[in-house]
Design an enzyme around this catalytic site. Structure first.
Site, mmCIF file in Angstrom:
data_model
loop_
_atom_site.group_PDB
_atom_site.id
_atom_site.type_symbol
_atom_site.label_atom_id
_atom_site.label_comp_id
_atom_site.label_asym_id
_atom_site.label_seq_id
_atom_site.Cartn_x
_atom_site.Cartn_y
_atom_site.Cartn_z
ATOM 1 N N GLY A 7 0.800 -1.220 0.000
ATOM 2 C CA GLY A 7 0.000 0.000 0.000
ATOM 3 C C GLY A 7 0.835 1.273 0.000
ATOM 4 O O GLY A 7 1.965 1.305 -0.424
ATOM 5 N N ARG B 267 1.466 3.300 -13.790
ATOM 6 C CA ARG B 267 1.234 3.781 -12.424
ATOM 7 C C ARG B 267 0.282 4.977 -12.467
ATOM 8 O O ARG B 267 0.646 6.058 -12.931
ATOM 9 C CB ARG B 267 2.565 4.148 -11.765
ATOM 10 C CG ARG B 267 3.513 2.956 -11.640
ATOM 11 C CD ARG B 267 4.837 3.330 -10.987
ATOM 12 N NE ARG B 267 4.656 3.845 -9.655
ATOM 13 C CZ ARG B 267 4.552 3.096 -8.548
ATOM 14 N NH1 ARG B 267 4.615 1.787 -8.633
ATOM 15 N NH2 ARG B 267 4.397 3.644 -7.371
ATOM 16 N N CYS C 230 18.675 -8.960 0.082
ATOM 17 C CA CYS C 230 18.415 -10.354 0.443
ATOM 18 C C CYS C 230 18.406 -11.260 -0.778
ATOM 19 O O CYS C 230 18.757 -12.437 -0.682
ATOM 20 C CB CYS C 230 17.106 -10.481 1.218
ATOM 21 S SG CYS C 230 15.641 -9.868 0.360
ATOM 22 N N CYS D 215 17.006 -16.846 2.142
ATOM 23 C CA CYS D 215 16.190 -15.832 2.807
ATOM 24 C C CYS D 215 16.744 -15.520 4.197
ATOM 25 O O CYS D 215 17.327 -16.384 4.855
ATOM 26 C CB CYS D 215 14.745 -16.306 2.927
ATOM 27 S SG CYS D 215 13.935 -16.564 1.328
ATOM 28 N N CYS E 195 8.243 -12.643 4.978
ATOM 29 C CA CYS E 195 8.745 -11.909 3.819
ATOM 30 C C CYS E 195 7.607 -11.098 3.213
ATOM 31 O O CYS E 195 6.447 -11.543 3.212
ATOM 32 C CB CYS E 195 9.317 -12.883 2.780
ATOM 33 S SG CYS E 195 9.813 -12.127 1.213
ATOM 34 N N ASP E 196 7.942 -9.941 2.669
ATOM 35 C CA ASP E 196 6.960 -9.076 2.022
ATOM 36 C C ASP E 196 6.331 -9.755 0.806
ATOM 37 O O ASP E 196 5.196 -9.454 0.436
ATOM 38 C CB ASP E 196 7.673 -7.782 1.583
ATOM 39 C CG ASP E 196 6.710 -6.709 1.138
ATOM 40 O OD1 ASP E 196 5.559 -6.721 1.603
ATOM 41 O OD2 ASP E 196 7.109 -5.847 0.334
ATOM 42 N N CYS F 81 16.410 -14.407 -5.992
ATOM 43 C CA CYS F 81 15.303 -14.341 -5.026
ATOM 44 C C CYS F 81 14.443 -15.599 -5.069
ATOM 45 O O CYS F 81 14.145 -16.135 -6.146
ATOM 46 C CB CYS F 81 14.445 -13.117 -5.343
ATOM 47 S SG CYS F 81 13.001 -12.932 -4.284
#
Length: 375
Positions: A66, A134, A260, A266, A281-282, A335
């Site tokens: 957000g 965006r 990361c 992780c 984790c996000d 990742c």
């Protein structure tokens, strides 16, 4: 417990913008409860108190969404007040804010400067590439409003108040195709701290199928093209700080990377939704990954749940070819969110493996040259 990293979403997934590829909209849509509203001050207190009283040496707090600035400036004044209250052992405290920049004003920027917040501003390149994906959120059937000019105004305010900031750019197909223009535009504005992250495909869905996702070939070319531009300026002694390239040079010198996705596995994070729910984790804020709640659980219980679901261990399950690759020490598998499970191998393989091979084939020698110059 050593240094602790905490990422909070004080506005949950709420945002005043709508971005075509938003990874968090995808995640929240796959939860039983999409939004948890605004974080209360009681929840904020519990997060800060429980983590600060356990950390050793240093603690970092980051705020994302957000759009976190929707929660209001007074909430962030409370953040600083609570950090001072519960810093009983002289911790080094750092604060960061990731924002779209559209709600920043003089009061916000004065606060961010005075309290030494590092600000990340989400901007996808030039006006054409940014506004393509965006948009400002509008009511009803109105066409989305462009956001580029509002974001740039926020950046101008950050500059006026001498707030430390960097530009975070999502590499979608359009951005990747226009990186020379984007690089020169950032350079012309003096934006010398930059991060680039590959656009995430929807969680649990095939890679490369979404409209804005990128293929390994596209991402490999993007990395190489960007490095060529950066290296040219490095030779002149005036390159911007691009985290991924700087981290690769650091790895060659034996330093642990800050990012990361460049560590090979992780790390331990506490990612906190507005209700106090905590995740590892996000990129994995789904019900199955929920570790507990800071309003109800001790850190020990949250950490035990992390072990139970095997989140950290899973990220170490790389296939043998990845581990034996000549670039393995530099690449480290990328990742976890970009990896796919292979039943036959019983391990993960990164979707962007070919991207990294393309990049290192073209740039490894120059990375070593840069690392050698820093010794």
């Amino acid at each position: 417990m050593p240094a602790i990293s905490v990422l909070m979403k004080p506005s949950s997934g709420m945002c005043n913008m709508t971005c075509d590829y938003c990874f968090y909209c995808d995640e929240t849509a796959k939860r039983e409860q999409e939004s948890y509203g605004f974080m209360t001050e009681d929840t904020l207190k519990n997060v800060i108190r429980k983590t600060m009283l356990r950390a050793e040496g240093a603690i970092s707090f980051a705020f994302q969404g957000g759009e976190p600035t929707l929660r209001g400036l007074e909430f962030f004044r409370k953040v600083v007040e609570l950090e001072k209250k519960y810093n009983k052992s002289g911790l080094r405290v750092s604060n960061a804010l990731q924002t779209n920049g559209t709600l920043l004003d003089d009061k916000w920027c004065q606060f961010l400067h005075d309290n030494h917040f590092l600000v990340g501003v989400s901007l996808d390149g030039t006006k054409a590439t940014h506004d393509a994906c965006r948009h400002m959120r509008t009511a009803g059937d109105h066409l989305p409003d462009p956001s580029f000019d509002r974001v740039c105004h926020g950046i101008e305010l950050l500059e006026r108040y001498q707030v430390d900031f960097n530009i975070l750019t999502v590499v979608n197909r359009n951005v990747a195709a226009h990186i020379p223009e984007i690089y020169e535009f950032y350079k012309s504005r003096g934006w010398n701290y930059q991060q680039y992250i590959a656009c995430l495909d929807p969680l649990g869905e095939p890679h490369g199928q979404s409209e804005h996702g990128i293929t390994p070939e596209v991402y490999g070319k993007f990395l190489t093209d960007l490095f060529d531009l950066w290296y040219r300026d490095w030779k002149k002694g005036r390159q911007p700080y691009i985290r991924q390239f700087e981290n690769y040079a650091g790895i060659l010198l034996g330093y642990p990377p800050e990012a990361c996705d460049q560590r090979g596995c992780c790390g331990i994070q506490y990612v906190v939704e507005a209700d106090g729910g905590v995740y590892p984790c996000d990129f994995y804020m789904l019900d199955d990954y929920r570790l507990g709640n800071f309003n109800e659980d001790r850190l020990d219980a949250i950490d035990e749940r992390r072990k139970e679901i095997g989140f950290l261990e899973r990220s170490k399950q790389l296939d043998a070819s990845c581990m034996q690759c000549k670039y393995g020490m530099l690449c480290r598998g990328g990742c976890q969110r970009h990896r796919d499970w292979d039943d036959e191998m019983g391990a993960y393989r990164n979707y962007f493996c070919k991207s990294y091979q393309m990049f290192f084939d073209a740039c490894e020698g120059r990375l070593k040259e840069i690392a050698a110059s820093l010794k």
